[in-house]
Design an enzyme around this catalytic site. Sequence first.
Site, short mmCIF file in Angstrom:
data_model
loop_
_atom_site.label_atom_id
_atom_site.label_comp_id
_atom_site.label_asym_id
_atom_site.label_seq_id
_atom_site.Cartn_x
_atom_site.Cartn_y
_atom_site.Cartn_z
N CYS A 82 -7.70 -40.87 -10.44
CA CYS A 82 -9.44 -40.14 -11.27
C CYS A 82 -8.99 -38.48 -11.53
O CYS A 82 -7.71 -37.69 -11.41
CB CYS A 82 -10.76 -40.47 -11.63
SG CYS A 82 -11.79 -39.67 -12.69
N HIS A 120 -10.68 -45.55 -12.66
CA HIS A 120 -11.45 -45.98 -11.33
C HIS A 120 -11.25 -47.30 -10.83
O HIS A 120 -12.41 -48.04 -11.28
CB HIS A 120 -13.16 -45.47 -11.37
CG HIS A 120 -13.26 -44.20 -11.26
ND1 HIS A 120 -12.81 -43.39 -10.28
CD2 HIS A 120 -13.30 -42.93 -11.78
CE1 HIS A 120 -13.28 -41.61 -9.94
NE2 HIS A 120 -13.33 -41.68 -11.32
N GLU A 151 -11.72 -48.72 -8.39
CA GLU A 151 -12.74 -48.75 -7.19
C GLU A 151 -14.05 -48.54 -7.87
O GLU A 151 -15.13 -49.57 -6.90
CB GLU A 151 -12.48 -47.94 -5.88
CG GLU A 151 -13.55 -46.23 -6.67
CD GLU A 151 -12.88 -46.05 -7.72
OE1 GLU A 151 -12.80 -44.59 -7.44
OE2 GLU A 151 -11.55 -45.95 -8.13
#
Length: 252
Positions: free
Chosen positions: A114, A200, A202
């Site tokens: 990002c 993202h 994660e």
Amino acid sequence: MGSKYEPPIRLAILEADTPVPGVKAKYGSYGGVFSYLFERACAPQALAARLTLSYHDVVGTSGEISYPDPETVDAVLISGSKYSAYDSDEWIVRLVQYTRRCLEGGRVRVVGVCFGHQIVGRALDVEVGRNARGWELSVTEHELTDEGKKLFGMEKLAIHQMHRDVVFSLPPGAVPLARTDVCAVQAMYVPRRLLTVQGHPEFTEDIAREILEMRRYGGILGPDVYEDGMRRVAHKHDGVAVAKAFLRFIQE
């Protein structure tokens, strides 16, 4: 004969933000969030068998800015952030300079997520800025290029998004991997040099939900955009598959 021992990869997580309260309570920092992601990507092997992680506050929110010596790591991962990669804050300029140093050195692999994806773009002198198409939020389907299908090991990709800034064009020599209707440069790759994604991998549902709620009630997201994000926040996503691609890239 037994297989040759390979020492763990030394991966430095460059933390470009502090998590929202619920995430901070559970994981401590974004380093902890990525540790959890890589634990799942390394399974059934133990994380410590594949990676030696270090966390570095590059903003200075802990009271001290920390960077690893490039000679002591094999790869760096630049995290996401609520800040804009095109701003001129001293810590952002320093991060761009450090990223450029790693890229020019040629040995340390660079992974961007990002804001980190955008920092890599800026370090390579391409335009980064606010997207006129607005926010891209929650689990989003990506169209993969042929190279993207090979690199990620799948025909389609869906990961969380949380951005309205973008990299407008590919740096010279970078291979496009994915796109969406909102953002044409979703992922880029230079073999043995860089791998970045706008999304993202994660994020979990809980992480994305808390950020959406904070941004809605903080007045950053309008009701329609917020509701659209909440509709897709629990959708299945391929974050672990992206993390596995990060690992393969670092070991190229």
